[in-house]
Motif scaffolding. Structure first.
Motif: not given
Length: 362
Positions: A269-272, A276-277, A352-357, A282-284
């Motif tokens: 379910w949680f792709g890039p 997914g983000l 924001v950092v996760a989206w860039i990564l 939500v899961a975290a």
């Protein structure tokens, strides 16, 4: 460790809204959350250990409690020891080691301390609250908590084995940057009187005392006599009670969620992607796991879902949205506003950092 008679008296914050323990109109109220959660955890743990439940959702929940407690007990135990030791460390020494509150150097020292201290997220929470009671600034405490949870030597080695050296070092560096920025924002908010200052704080003169003489005096008082060891254990349990009650409740909640939500669904379910983000955030926020529990899930997001940003987000968003952490901060600092500022300040940076990564997905 010093004998109890050598410790500094613990300061009492002005305007505390809570009556001292055991002094509620002459009666002691039972801690329903603590004892209820403890009974629930012990019952499910023993049920799985003895094989009393063999199938169904209750078996899965009992297995989750068994696994979580076996995974995190050492971190909690070490946290209790550190809290007990900190109780006998003079407040002036703690503040001197962390540096001046409200300064960049103080935030950097607190961040470094959080990265270097090898404890799980729940153990580090106990220490962080004790640092607050020892006079660390609000920004220092938050930087310490944000940088700490999975940035320990043991978990770093595990992360290297699971996702490799480059990604592990990138995650550590980025988490430290977020911790420093958040710490500076918290201290700025205190300076602007948007958040309450630490009522346990000291004045500038006491903070300026040299570190070496204080360390020498403290080391000279160290003893391994049974009375001193017992005092450390007693004060550690007393100072950690607030964290343990929410931790045990979190174990029960996490176990219930694990019984209903398979962990391997993360990879599907949680792709890039933006969706997914969102799902990872939500899961975290919902799934309450310690740093050891979140590490393999984060590695799965990296290796199977090919989403490094989601992996970083799961590690860091769990810290920012952890209800155990939020409730303990609220109870310790007597402020919902301060507690809720944690996700409001940290989560946007992490996303924001996760989206860039995710643009660098393998």
């Amino acid at each position: 460790m010093s004998e109890p008679c050598h410790k500094d008296p613990e300061p009492t914050p002005a305007h505390s809204c809570c009556a001292p323990a055991g002094n509620f109109k002459g009666k002691t109220r039972p801690d329903i959350l603590l004892w209820g959660s403890l009974i629930g955890c012990v019952t499910l743990y023993l049920a799985y250990f003895t094989g009393a439940v063999a199938e169904g959702w209750l078996m899965h929940m009992a297995h989750a409690v068994f696994e979580l407690l076996n995974t995190m007990w050492w971190g909690v135990a070490l946290g209790i020891v550190f809290v007990g030791l900190l109780h006998f460390v003079p407040q002036t020494l703690v503040v001197s080691l962390l540096g001046r509150g409200g300064s960049l150097s103080g935030i950097l020292r607190a961040t470094a301390a959080g990265v270097l201290l090898d404890l799980c997220s729940h153990g580090i929470l106990m220490v962080g609250m004790k640092l607050y009671q020892k006079g660390a600034s609000l920004g220092q405490v938050m930087a310490f908590l944000i940088a700490s949870p999975w940035n320990s030597l043991s978990l770093t080695l595990i992360m290297i084995a699971l996702i490799g050296v480059p990604w592990t070092l990138a995650f550590i560096l980025l988490s430290m940057v977020i911790a420093v920025i958040a710490g500076l924002i918290f201290d700025r908010a205190v300076a602007a009187r948007r958040l309450a200052d630490n009522p346990y704080g000291q004045d500038t003169d006491s903070e300026a005392q040299p570190i070496a003489p204080q360390l020498k005096s403290l080391l000279a008082d160290i003893t391994l006599r049974p009375r001193a060891l017992a005092a450390v254990g007693r004060e550690g349990l007393k100072g950690s009670r607030m964290v343990i009650r929410w931790l045990l409740f979190g174990v029960l909640l996490a176990a219930a969620i694990r019984a209903l939500v398979p962990a391997d669904a993360f990879a599907d379910w949680f792709g890039p992607t933006l969706l997914g983000l969102l799902l990872t955030t939500v899961a975290a926020a919902i799934i309450e796991v310690c740093s050891e529990g979140s590490t393999p899930i984060a590695a799965d997001l990296m290796n199977r879902a090919k989403a490094p940003g989601n992996s970083f987000l799961f590690l860091m968003a769990g810290v920012a949205t952890d209800y155990t952490e939020i409730m303990v901060i609220k109870d310790t600092m007597k402020s919902w506003k301060t507690a809720l500022f944690l996700p409001l300040i940290v989560l946007p940076q992490v996303i924001v950092v996760a989206w860039i990564l995710n643009f660098f997905a393998p």
